[in-house]
Design an enzyme around this catalytic site. Sequence first.
Site, PDB file in Angstrom:
ATOM      1  N   ASN A   1       0.764  -1.117  -0.063  1.00  0.00           N
ATOM      2  CA  ASN A   1       0.040   0.153   0.125  1.00  0.00           C
ATOM      3  C   ASN A   1       0.948   1.211   0.118  1.00  0.00           C
ATOM      4  OD1 ASN A   1       0.588   0.849   2.821  1.00  0.00           O
ATOM      5  ND2 ASN A   1      -0.177  -1.120   3.300  1.00  0.00           N
TER       6      ASN A   1
ATOM      7  N   ASP B   1      -3.772  -6.637   4.846  1.00  0.00           N
ATOM      8  CA  ASP B   1      -4.593  -7.554   5.632  1.00  0.00           C
ATOM      9  C   ASP B   1      -4.648  -8.916   4.916  1.00  0.00           C
ATOM     10  OD1 ASP B   1      -6.004  -5.601   7.032  1.00  0.00           O
ATOM     11  OD2 ASP B   1      -7.122  -5.128   5.193  1.00  0.00           O
TER      12      ASP B   1
ATOM     13  N   LYS C   1      10.017 -16.639 -10.320  1.00  0.00           N
ATOM     14  CA  LYS C   1       9.261 -15.448 -10.622  1.00  0.00           C
ATOM     15  C   LYS C   1       8.283 -15.767 -11.577  1.00  0.00           C
ATOM     16  CE  LYS C   1       9.967 -11.089 -13.027  1.00  0.00           C
ATOM     17  NZ  LYS C   1      10.825 -10.319 -14.020  1.00  0.00           N
TER      18      LYS C   1
ATOM     19  N   PHE D   1      -5.051   3.081  14.528  1.00  0.00           N
ATOM     20  CA  PHE D   1      -5.454   4.176  13.444  1.00  0.00           C
ATOM     21  C   PHE D   1      -6.465   3.449  12.340  1.00  0.00           C
ATOM     22  CE2 PHE D   1      -2.313   7.976  12.913  1.00  0.00           C
ATOM     23  CZ  PHE D   1      -1.776   7.436  14.258  1.00  0.00           C
TER      24      PHE D   1
ATOM     25  N   LYS E   1     -13.969  -0.055  14.638  1.00  0.00           N
ATOM     26  CA  LYS E   1     -12.841  -0.880  14.865  1.00  0.00           C
ATOM     27  C   LYS E   1     -12.077  -0.789  16.296  1.00  0.00           C
ATOM     28  CE  LYS E   1      -8.211  -0.666  12.651  1.00  0.00           C
ATOM     29  NZ  LYS E   1      -7.486   0.147  11.805  1.00  0.00           N
TER      30      LYS E   1
ATOM     31  N   LYS F   1     -11.522  -4.269  18.452  1.00  0.00           N
ATOM     32  CA  LYS F   1     -10.131  -4.742  18.812  1.00  0.00           C
ATOM     33  C   LYS F   1      -9.856  -4.120  20.238  1.00  0.00           C
ATOM     34  CE  LYS F   1      -9.180  -4.506  13.855  1.00  0.00           C
ATOM     35  NZ  LYS F   1      -8.284  -4.783  12.871  1.00  0.00           N
TER      36      LYS F   1
END
Length: 408
Positions: free
Chosen positions: A215, A284, A294, A330, A344, A348
């Site tokens: 990301n 995730d 490869k 976050f 969240k 959690k």
Amino acid sequence: MPPRWASNKKILLGISGGIAAYKTPELVRAWIKSGAEVEIIMTEMGARLVSPLALSTLSKRRAWRDEDLMSDERGWRIPHITLSDWADVLVVAPCTANVLRMAATGDSSTLLGAAMLACDAPQIFFPAMNSHMWANEATRANVHILEKRGHTVIDPDSGPLACGYEGKGRLPSTEAILDETWRSLRGDHDFKGKKVLVTAGPTHEYIDPARFLSNPSTGKMGYAIAAEARYRGADVALVSGPVSLRAPSGVRRISVTTASEMYEACLAETPDSDFIIKAAAVGDYRAKEYSPRKRKRGEAASITLDLEQNEDIASSIGRMKSPGQVLVGFAAETENTRENALDKMEKKHLDMIVANDVTKEGAGFASDTNSVEIHFAGEFGFPYRSISGDKWEVASEILDAAVSLRNR
Ligand SMILES: Cc1cc2nc3c(=O)[nH]c(=O)nc-3n(C[C@H](O)[C@H](O)[C@H](O)COP(=O)(O)O)c2cc1C
């Protein structure tokens, strides 16, 4: 980018006759760029190793020399006293073995010696010398005396030395000197004695040796929190995914690549941590099957990746944390930011969540600024605080909020 509170700070720099004096123009420039004011006192040997003209050009002030100790140019304003009174911090870099001795014994026969003796502001020494000079009992004793008096003496770095030796004696990097200066100037060390675990950056989930899923996280937010916590006196462990940022000086960085590695590192660090601040953008999912060779283009017109969930680090820490530990998460969201963040936090078992809408301009990934809402658990969805600003300001607010939660 330096913390905003660094601007307008007054730094008195002592430059002594170590070969590393040639690095000081860059240091002065970095402080000036940060908005600080810099006055310079050079020893005579220092002035032979680096140009006083270059330094006074960069600091936009004169570079003071020993001859100024007895100058009547400023009448009753005696340089060693006015400069010492003016300074918020006195930094000696590079500090020779000789200047260490002068500071330890109160030798005021030079302008720098007199200023060190007269200065009430915090003093930071960056010794740099041949490794035998550094290891010598005489030098060790001087360092010990200065530390006992409450001054800060930063160990030199190890590596190749100008004298041809290899060992301890190098002047730390400009960035490390800046970090130590900001830490000293930060003053209120409200995190002193506290252990802070920060996670930062992305994770890389390899599908073959040449490709990974990731990301756009750059780690800037987490690194700003780690640096700010360190400036505020904390003992900081930074579990970092692959980023191109420098670890803040004095921060223990644990580098990881995958979410599983981050999970292992966080679980190992959690029992000792007072604050756990999870600013990393953890993947995730990972590939169910890793291909050791490869995958070649053209082997198939299309491929399907089978993914499986990674461990949920926040949930695991949420379940294992003990009373008194503060767990901060976050939530980087693209829609229903507040609702998703609160959900969240509850699922959690977080104590606090920092919610940001990453689609907003000036917020989220790769930006130098951020715009967030801070929520505390069990507070009916009203934000404790909403902040927009550079990542330093946001980092500082996050730490303020975390401390206030612990002190409740
Ligand atoms: C080229 C050169 C490089 C030197 N580098 C260092 C050094 O890195 N550290 C040190 O403690 N002394 C070093 N010295 C020795 C000091 O310059 C010497 O002890 C001097 O008296 C220090 O003066 P000051 O402390 O007033 O600046 C060096 C000397 C020379 C000639």
